[in-house]
Design an enzyme around this catalytic site. Sequence first.
Site, PDB file in Angstrom:
ATOM      1  N   LYS A  35       0.834  -1.208   0.000  1.00 50.98           N
ATOM      2  CA  LYS A  35       0.000   0.000   0.000  1.00 50.98           C
ATOM      3  C   LYS A  35       0.868   1.257   0.000  1.00 50.98           C
ATOM      4  CE  LYS A  35      -4.074  -0.390   2.073  1.00 50.98           C
ATOM      5  NZ  LYS A  35      -5.126  -0.496   3.093  1.00 50.98           N
ATOM      6  N   CYS A 267     -18.530   0.830   8.145  1.00 55.50           N
ATOM      7  CA  CYS A 267     -18.788   1.734   9.276  1.00 55.50           C
ATOM      8  C   CYS A 267     -20.123   1.480   9.972  1.00 55.50           C
ATOM      9  CB  CYS A 267     -18.692   3.179   8.803  1.00 55.50           C
ATOM     10  SG  CYS A 267     -17.001   3.634   8.343  1.00 55.50           S
TER      11      CYS A 267
END
Length: 459
Positions: A35, A267
């Site tokens: 990443k 979330c």
Amino acid sequence: MRCTVFGTGYLGATHAACMAELGHEVLGVDIDEGKIAKLASGEVPFYEPGLADTLRRNLDSGRLRFTTSYAEAAAFADLHFLGVGTPQKKGEYGADLRHVHAVVDALAPLLDRPAVIVGKSTVPVGTAAELAVRASGLAPAGDAVEVAWNPEFLREGHAVVDTLRPDRVVVGVDPTRDGRAEALLRELYADLIAAEVPFLLTDLPTAELVKVSANAFLATKISFINAISEVCEAAGADVGALADALGHDARIGRRFLGAGLGFGGGCLPKDIRAFMARAGELGANQALMFLREVDSINMRRRTKMVELATRAVGGSLLGSTVAVLGAAFKPDSDDVRDSPALNVAGMLQLHGATVTVYDPKAMDNSRRLFPTLTYATTAIEACDGADAVLLATEWDEFRSLEPADLDGVVRSRVIVDGRRCLAADRWRAAGWTYFALGSKADGNERANRTGRVITPAGN
Ligand SMILES: NC(=O)c1ccc[n+]([C@@H]2O[C@H](COP(=O)([O-])OP(=O)(O)OC[C@H]3O[C@@H](n4cnc5c(N)ncnc54)[C@H](O)[C@@H]3O)[C@@H](O)[C@H]2O)c1
Ligand SMILES: O=c1ccn([C@@H]2O[C@H](COP(=O)(O)OP(=O)(O)O[C@H]3O[C@H](CO)[C@@H](O)[C@H](O)[C@H]3O)[C@@H](O)[C@H]2O)c(=O)[nH]1
């Protein structure tokens, strides 16, 4: 000024790039070398509109850099943002704080100057106070290392705009400290404050609670309209028209009254569960019992969609071919965490359907999570030979589909609109059988591919 951001996922990469956009010098830190290599070369490892431009502009300016080195980060700045994941624990409702603890345990021993660790991750109330003790206990600088909380409210798909022009900035600090954390964060967000973004100063537990309360409210609003949707389906009413009428009341508002397949993502689902778990630990078990219902209503939407698909293919999914348009949990994102679309696709497959999925951006993530589903490279290809087409994520590409695009492609002209985003009249006028969550069933249901008659029903 200088800051670091630990965790460069959806939240952290956006925060790092946007802080650099505000003119600060920023170092993004992650343990994922792949990443970090991508980000450092200007590639965003996930899909977020506008983020690649912001990232590249700030890499080019030299204000933004990325590293896997905690030592480099500790030396670089005295303001450290914490944006690592706080997923749901396996088999439990509570939040898994291992990544948050790992950052503090590795960073604090390197802090030999006064520093502020600012949490942005969504955490159970009380975490900040616990981390403050942990950090000062481990840091050579001791009590000169402070913890503040600055919860993040960005939405995926709008992350850059939400970070650069948020509705508000919430900053929780320990009121017994000397105001250093507040001063640093006021300086960092000076441009936002100048643009009249409200800067709301609270204590630590209030800041933590603002975040989970906001998500609990949003989830409740969605489940409220989806509960009403169930009644609409039973009564033959239309939840879209109802939501429009409700939304005109300024006290209610139309946003987040989008009925359909319900909420997913990294979330809302895990945050309401962690909130319930934490309230229980605090002895306030009764207070958030309603969130259990919010969760159940939401999960029922997915089974309802499977029921509707079953009706749409004539009563049994076994041996049917179903196209699922959409895999991301929402449009303009490639995030498939707890995606209603993929959950439904998986259930259809379990019931014996051959399921072909297409999503404009979430194909790689979907393949990793659901390798046994079939994936197409276009929406049209996904619909090839389908007994029913299910719209599960309301990408613009699907909203703008015309019935004629699919005529001659599908086996049966049957569409199930899980996001209520198609013009029902247009599809019906073109000879399609149109089903939607939250409306009475199609009046023109008719024999489908096998000659099995789908009986018109009230829900
Ligand atoms: N995604 C959103 O839209 C959003 C919005 C607001 C708040 N949040 C909250 O922000 C937090 C992060 O969410 P996300 O969606 O960005 O998660 P994510 O999984 O996309 O990113 C987390 C990142 O942290 C990294 N990481 C893990 N352990 C680490 C360590 N010890 N040191 C450095 N990096 C480490 C991972 O490699 C990963 O890149 C969560 O608490 C979430 O609830 C997310
Ligand atoms: O009327 C609506 C609105 C949303 N959704 C669904 O709800 C989910 C969440 O949508 P949204 O809130 O737009 O996306 P997130 O990116 O998950 O953002 C939420 O979660 C973030 C992480 O905590 C917060 O920062 C944001 O403020 C909060 O909106 C998605 O599956 C949507 O399809 C509906 O079903 N109906």
